[in-house]
Each structure stands twice: as structure tokens, then as C-alpha cells.
Write a protein that holds these residues in place. Structure first.
Motif, PDB file in Angstrom:
ATOM      1  N   UNK A 198       0.823  -1.218   0.000  1.00 40.24           N
ATOM      2  CA  UNK A 198       0.000   0.000   0.000  1.00 40.24           C
ATOM      3  C   UNK A 198       0.860   1.273   0.000  1.00 40.24           C
ATOM      4  N   UNK A 199       2.130   1.113   0.307  1.00 39.43           N
ATOM      5  CA  UNK A 199       3.019   2.279   0.316  1.00 39.43           C
ATOM      6  C   UNK A 199       4.033   2.123  -0.837  1.00 39.43           C
ATOM      7  N   UNK A 200       3.506   2.177  -2.024  1.00 45.57           N
ATOM      8  CA  UNK A 200       4.347   2.013  -3.219  1.00 45.57           C
ATOM      9  C   UNK A 200       4.038   3.153  -4.188  1.00 45.57           C
ATOM     10  N   UNK A 201       4.486   4.322  -3.813  1.00 50.36           N
ATOM     11  CA  UNK A 201       4.235   5.471  -4.679  1.00 50.36           C
ATOM     12  C   UNK A 201       5.555   6.009  -5.231  1.00 50.36           C
ATOM     13  N   UNK A 202       6.361   5.086  -5.728  1.00 48.94           N
ATOM     14  CA  UNK A 202       7.637   5.479  -6.313  1.00 48.94           C
ATOM     15  C   UNK A 202       7.459   5.886  -7.766  1.00 48.94           C
ATOM     16  N   UNK A 203       8.588   6.093  -8.419  1.00 43.63           N
ATOM     17  CA  UNK A 203       8.551   6.479  -9.841  1.00 43.63           C
ATOM     18  C   UNK A 203       8.639   5.201 -10.660  1.00 43.63           C
ATOM     19  N   UNK A 204       7.673   5.005 -11.531  1.00 49.38           N
ATOM     20  CA  UNK A 204       7.571   3.724 -12.244  1.00 49.38           C
ATOM     21  C   UNK A 204       8.847   3.331 -12.975  1.00 49.38           C
ATOM     22  N   UNK A 205       9.411   4.263 -13.713  1.00 46.06           N
ATOM     23  CA  UNK A 205      10.631   3.939 -14.458  1.00 46.06           C
ATOM     24  C   UNK A 205      11.879   4.375 -13.689  1.00 46.06           C
ATOM     25  N   UNK A 206      11.702   4.615 -12.392  1.00 48.28           N
ATOM     26  CA  UNK A 206      12.818   5.140 -11.594  1.00 48.28           C
ATOM     27  C   UNK A 206      13.837   4.075 -11.213  1.00 48.28           C
ATOM     28  N   UNK A 207      14.930   4.540 -10.682  1.00 48.46           N
ATOM     29  CA  UNK A 207      16.045   3.659 -10.311  1.00 48.46           C
ATOM     30  C   UNK A 207      15.817   3.051  -8.930  1.00 48.46           C
ATOM     31  N   UNK A 208      16.024   1.761  -8.848  1.00 45.80           N
ATOM     32  CA  UNK A 208      16.009   1.040  -7.566  1.00 45.80           C
ATOM     33  C   UNK A 208      17.286   0.217  -7.509  1.00 45.80           C
ATOM     34  N   UNK A 209      18.034   0.391  -6.452  1.00 44.86           N
ATOM     35  CA  UNK A 209      19.353  -0.236  -6.359  1.00 44.86           C
ATOM     36  C   UNK A 209      19.307  -1.759  -6.445  1.00 44.86           C
ATOM     37  N   UNK A 210      18.265  -2.348  -5.884  1.00 47.59           N
ATOM     38  CA  UNK A 210      18.226  -3.812  -5.844  1.00 47.59           C
ATOM     39  C   UNK A 210      17.246  -4.403  -6.861  1.00 47.59           C
ATOM     40  N   UNK A 211      16.879  -3.600  -7.836  1.00 50.37           N
ATOM     41  CA  UNK A 211      16.068  -4.127  -8.940  1.00 50.37           C
ATOM     42  C   UNK A 211      16.920  -4.065 -10.204  1.00 50.37           C
ATOM     43  N   UNK A 212      16.516  -4.817 -11.191  1.00 53.50           N
ATOM     44  CA  UNK A 212      17.289  -4.835 -12.431  1.00 53.50           C
ATOM     45  C   UNK A 212      17.298  -3.436 -13.041  1.00 53.50           C
ATOM     46  N   UNK A 213      18.479  -2.961 -13.330  1.00 50.53           N
ATOM     47  CA  UNK A 213      18.622  -1.615 -13.873  1.00 50.53           C
ATOM     48  C   UNK A 213      18.727  -1.718 -15.390  1.00 50.53           C
ATOM     49  N   UNK A 214      17.774  -1.115 -16.065  1.00 53.79           N
ATOM     50  CA  UNK A 214      17.760  -1.229 -17.529  1.00 53.79           C
ATOM     51  C   UNK A 214      18.681  -0.201 -18.200  1.00 53.79           C
ATOM     52  N   UNK A 215      19.108   0.785 -17.425  1.00 48.08           N
ATOM     53  CA  UNK A 215      19.989   1.798 -18.029  1.00 48.08           C
ATOM     54  C   UNK A 215      21.388   1.222 -18.216  1.00 48.08           C
ATOM     55  N   UNK A 216      22.019   1.501 -19.355  1.00 48.63           N
ATOM     56  CA  UNK A 216      23.399   1.023 -19.513  1.00 48.63           C
ATOM     57  C   UNK A 216      24.336   1.758 -18.558  1.00 48.63           C
ATOM     58  N   UNK A 217      25.369   1.063 -18.110  1.00 45.84           N
ATOM     59  CA  UNK A 217      26.362   1.696 -17.227  1.00 45.84           C
ATOM     60  C   UNK A 217      27.099   2.788 -18.013  1.00 45.84           C
TER      61      UNK A 217
END
Ligand code: SF4
Length: 549
Positions: free
Chosen positions: A300-319
Motif C-alpha cells: 500500500x506504500x508504493x508510490x515510487x517512480x515507475x521507471x525510476x532507479x532502484x538499487x536492488x532491482x534490475x537496472x535497464x539503463x546502460x552503465x
């Protein structure tokens, strides 16, 4: 009255409530609120803001003293805004004399009302370091809190928040307090980051009783560093249609947030957005009821940015990849005793260069022309402002003087998805982190960068470096008694970047962001107090939290 340090050491989940000592709220009102909060046993301290939202406020030391007289332990916000190190030093001496030992050390918001006096002589890491040094020298039991924002959804901005928190802890911070945010995954992210590194520093999670108006304002990134997602704004708009104006929904969300923080393992909650003791008590009691089922509430407390960066989730942005300039300068720095080398080691070549510079230093005309040569060559490439204490090598060849707040140890908390709080440009620290990521040297950003010796402004930093006159990592100078000077090396009126944004620059940047955000209420429309919460004004009640610095 138990001290804040004792309350934290007890290991019991604690609460701190934010008291906004702003010019908008009469001091008598704040003190009345403090009296009511003082009788709530779970509340360990009242956190007294200073320059909330960049506005001039009341004297947080005076308010803190009065708050303490009413039985509430004060935690005084100390910002780096419009004060050089001499003034800050005096404030610390006053806090010491008054036995006000709890200090929340923050960089501070860009002062909107008096933009031309925007002095940032030191940053929050340097402030923590100085307070900790004073604690060690004098035995004064200062208890230092530091700010952090896990609610950054731009990768480099987020990574730097964590690096900077590590720097603050290494400098002597006893506790961390988060920025406002409504994203349980991010709360977990911060905790996990610290746990992975064996950092046991207690953290308070910020729980803000958010009104629809405040959310609409935060949706545009105003006050700086506070952000509410479109989804959260939509929920609050719906809730506000209820007969109570959405009050129950807001309080319930706050209680759920507290329950989640308890479950994750935070040391406590930092309550803002309400000054009403009955509401605070209700949140505390309701959180106790909800605590056993915190995992069910997590989604219920998930109001983050949908395409935002999360350190422990797969990061789709190239390094990020290495670019020519830092690569070439790094190579030179490893092979030669150049001023931007990360390590200074003695060698025959270094001694020879020192000899030449000593000779040059004795010839005023020649050293003047050398200074002009250094300045103009670095101005074109790095935006040099001739501070005389060059730390380019410790900042991935990004000049700290190009940050409007002149920070040397990382970004403040005011960024909006990687954009500067003050002017319409990318935060300079994004570039620093990108380059460090590209060369796998993020750990090197954890090196403490001391405040510059501003008496060297306008002199050749290379001369200062070889002759050992400058202030830099590994060679800090104690300039606290002498004062640091005005902070800026270029007057605001002459700073082209600040001029293009135009004073008050921060307002223009916020307006630009508001214009880019479709469907947002706009900063001007939502500045009034929250209808039902009694303290819903975003600029007030979010206080110093966005000033993560
Ligand atoms: S750190 Fe100082 S000397 Fe170095 S580029 Fe920036 S302003 Fe110039």
C-alpha cells in the motif's frame, strides 16, 4: 528528561516530531504545541527547523530553549545557509553553552527571500565533521543527526545520496533521518544498503501527514527534494472528497508507514505534516495496532517512480562509459605528480616542480601571469572560478564551484530527478557519479573533502598545491576561527548561470519544473495550509528534510 542519545541507545522504537519554527507561525503557537507533544511518552524529541523551504524562520536556538523549558527534548536544525564557518562556529558555541546537544546537520535550501546573500561556505559533511571534532576536543556530548534521501529515482543522484550518508557517518553522525517519501521499497533499499556494509547507525524514517495541496505542490518538486507521484496525488484528490476532507485517509497512511518502518527495522519515525498532538497520538496508537501485519501493508506504500532507479532491482539503463577527458587526466595523475593526482607522493620530479614553483612564487608578476594562465585554461574546460583550492581530481574533474551551493562532498537533497534545485541544469554531482561509475571508482568519492581556504580565492591553485598552502583531502586546514569568507568565488550578480535563471533563481527553476509537469497544480496554487490537518503546508512542515545535503 531522557536525552535523545539515551532514547536511541535503548533500542526502543522512537518518535521525533517536526516543529516548524517559521516566520509564518507565531512562536507562542509553536511552544503551545511543544507543551502538548512533551506529554506523549513515545516522543523522544521535537525537531526544530530552520529556514524551512528556504524561507526565513524564527531563531531555532531560541525556540529550542523554550521548547526544552516546556519538557520536550529539542533537536535543533543547523543549516549551512547564509552563514560562513565563523558564524556557524559561534552558533555551536552557543548550543554548547546552552547544553543543547542534539543537532540536525543539513546543507539547507537555497534562500528564496534573500537570494543575493546565498552564502554556502561549507557543506553538511564538513559541518558534521566540525561538530564531531568539537565533540572530541571539548567532551561536549553532541548528538548529530544527518539527512539522507532514498527517494531519488535518477540512478547517480540516488547512489550519491548513499555515498554521502556514508561520508556523514564516517565524519561522526550518530543518526540518519530520511527525506519525505511514500515508497516502502525505497525505505528497504536504504536499510539494506547500510546493513550490507555493516553500518549500524540508527535511521529514522520520515512519515509526513500529506494533504492533497501539499502533494500537488510536491508533484512539481516543490519544496525542493520533496516529491509526490501522480498516483499518490490522484489518491489524495479522491480522499479529499470525503466529508472530513481526507483527514482520516492521511492519518491512516501515516500510521501504516510507521508500522512498515517498525517492521523493516528502522529506529523510529520522524513525524511531520501535523502539529496536532491528538493526531500524533492517534498515529502512534494506530501504528501499534497495525505493526504485526506490516508485511501485508507493504504494497500500500508504493508510490515510487515507475521507471525510476532502484538499487536492488534490475537496472535497464546502460552503465556509463568512460570519456576521454577523465581517462586522460586519470592516466596523467597516476604517472606524474600533477595537482589533480588523487594521491600525493614524494618523488624527485615532484621536488623539482616544487622548486620551480617556489622560484615562481617569489616573482609576483610572473606568478600573476601564471595564475591568469591557469584560470583561463581551466575556466574553458571546467568552469573554474579561481577558488585557489583545486579538488578537481577528487571530484572526477567537475568543479565544485559550479554547484550553486558550492558543495564539495556530494549533492544536497534538493535535486528533482537529477536536476539542480536552484537553476535549470543537471545536478553537477550526477556527472561526478557517472564518471566514477564508468571507472569503477565510486569508493574514491567517499574521501572527505575539507572546506576550502577562501583566503586563497583568486590565487593560482597549482602554486598553492605545490607549496602546501591549499586545503584539500589529506591536508585540511583548520579555518574555523578565522572564518571562511563569503563562500562564493563569483558574486551572484556576476554568476552567468544564476543570472540566466534570474533571482529568485530557485523559484524560476521550480516554475520551469511545474510547467514541464502535466496536470500538476502548480506551485502558486497550493501554498496555503492543509484544510484539515492544520499543518499541511508543504513548505512549512517538510522543514529541513529536503535539505539532505
Ligand atoms: S576547484 Fe577551484 S581551482 Fe579547481 S577548477 Fe574549481 S574553482 Fe578552479
Amino acid at each position: 528528561m531522557k536525552s535523545l542519545a539515551e532514547r536511541v541507545q535503548s533500542g526502543q522504537f522512537l518518535y521525533m516530531t517536526e516543529l516548524v519554527a517559521s516566520g509564518l507561525k507565531r512562536e507562542a503557537q509553536v511552544l503551545e504545541i511543544a507543551s502538548k507533544l512533551a506529554v506523549i511518552p513515545e516522543i523522544a524529541a521535537g525537531s526544530i527547523t530552520s529556514y524551512a523551504g528556504g524561507q526565513l524562520g524564527q531563531d531555532s536556538i531560541r525556540v529550542g530553549t523554550a521548547v526544552r523549558a516546556r519538557g520536550l527534548v529539542p533537536n535543533v536544525h543547523l543549516t549551512c545557509v547564509s552563514q560562513d564557518r565563523k558564524t556557524i562556529g559561534k552558533t555551536l558555541v552557543a548550543l554548547q553553552a546552552l547544553e543543547m546537544h542534539n543537532i540536525f546537520s543539513i546543507s539547507g535550501d537555497w534562500p528564496k527571500a534573500a537570494v543575493k546573500t546565498a552564502v554556502f561556505d561549507i557543506d553538511s559533511v564538513q559541518l558534521v565533521e566540525h561538530i564531531a571534532d568539537m565533540r572530541a576536543r571539548t567532551g561536549t556530548p553532541f548528538f548529530i543527526s544527518a539527512a539522507v534521501s532514498p527517494f531519488k529515482y535518477q540512478r547517480e543522484d540516488c547512489l550519491y545520496q548513499y555515498v554521502k550518508l556514508e561520508k556523514k557517518i564516517a565524519a561522526g553522525a550518530n543518526m540518519a533521518i530520511t527525506q519525505v517519501g511514500w515508497d516502502a521499497t525505497k525505505f528497504v533499499e536504504l536499510k539494506k544498503y547500510l546493513d550490507e556494509r555493516g553500518i549500524k547507525t540508527p535511521v529514522l524514517g520520515n512519515v509526513y501527514v500529506l494533504s492533497r495541496r501539499a502533494a500537488e505542490r510536491m508533484n512539481t518538486g516543490n519544496p525542493p527534494g520533496c516529491w509526490a507521484s501522480d498516483e499518490l496525488v490522484a489518491v489524495l484528490r479522491k480522499e479529499s472528497e470525503a466529508p472530513d476532507g481526507g483527514l482520516q485517509g492521511r492519518l491512516e497512511r501515516a500510521a501504516k508507514s510507521v508500522a512498515i518502518l517498525k517492521g523493516i527495522g528502522y529506529a523510529g519515525a520522524y513525524l511531520g505534516g501535523t502539529h496536532d498532538a491528538r493526531q500524533v497520538t492517534w498515529i502512534i496508537r494506530r501504528a501499534e495496532e497495525l505493526a504485526p501485519k506490516w508485511e501485508e501493508l507493504f504494497e500500500e506504500l508504493q508510490f515510487g517512480k515507475k521507471d525510476g532507479f532502484y538499487l536492488y532491482k534490475r537496472d535497464t539503463q546502460p552503465k556509463p562509459t568512460r570519456t576521454f577527458l577523465p581517462m586522460a587526466l586519470d592516466t596523467a595523475g597516476k604517472a606524474l605528480p600533477v595537482p589533480w593526482a588523487k594521491k600525493v607522493t614524494d618523488s624527485p620530479m615532484r621536488r623539482a616542480i616544487q622548486g620551480v614553483f617556489r622560484w615562481l612564487d617569489r616573482r609576483p608578476l610572473l606568478s600573476h601571469w601564471f595564475e591568469r594562465f591557469e584560470y583561463h585554461s581551466k575556466k574553458e574546460i571546467f568552469g573554474c572560478q579561481n577558488c585557489g583550492n583545486c579538488v578537481l581530481g577528487h571530484m572526477e574533474y567537475v568543479c565544485p564551484q559550479t554547484c550553486p551551493k558550492q558543495m564539495r562532498n556530494g549533492p544536497c537533497g534538493g535535486t528533482f530527478h537529477g536536476a539542480c534545485e536552484v537553476i535549470d541544469q543537471e545536478c553537477i554531482w550526477v556527472k561526478v557519479m557517472e564518471r566514477a561509475e564508468a571507472s569503477s571508482t565510486i569508493d574514491q568519492l567517499k574521501v572527505y573533502v575539507p572546506p576550502p581556504d577562501r583566503r586563497l580565492t583568486g590565487t593560482a591553485s597549482w602554486l598553492n598545491f605545490y607549496l602546501g598552502r591549499d586545503s584539500r583531502p589529506g591536508r585540511p586546514k583548520d579555518l574555523w576561527k578565522a572564518g571562511g569568507g563569503p563562500g562564493r568565488t563569483v558574486a551572484i550578480d556576476e554568476d552567468e548561470k544564476l543570472k540566466t535563471a534570474g533571482p529568485p533563481a530557485a523559484d524560476k527553476a521550480a516554475a520551469a519544473r511545474a510547467a514541464k509537469a502535466p496536470g500538476a497544480g502548480g506551485p502558486g496554487k497550493a501554498s496555503g495550509p492543509g484544510k484539515a490537518s492544520g499543518a499541511g503546508q508543504a513548505g512549512e512542515a517538510s522543514g529541513g528534510m529536503r535539505q539532505a545535503g
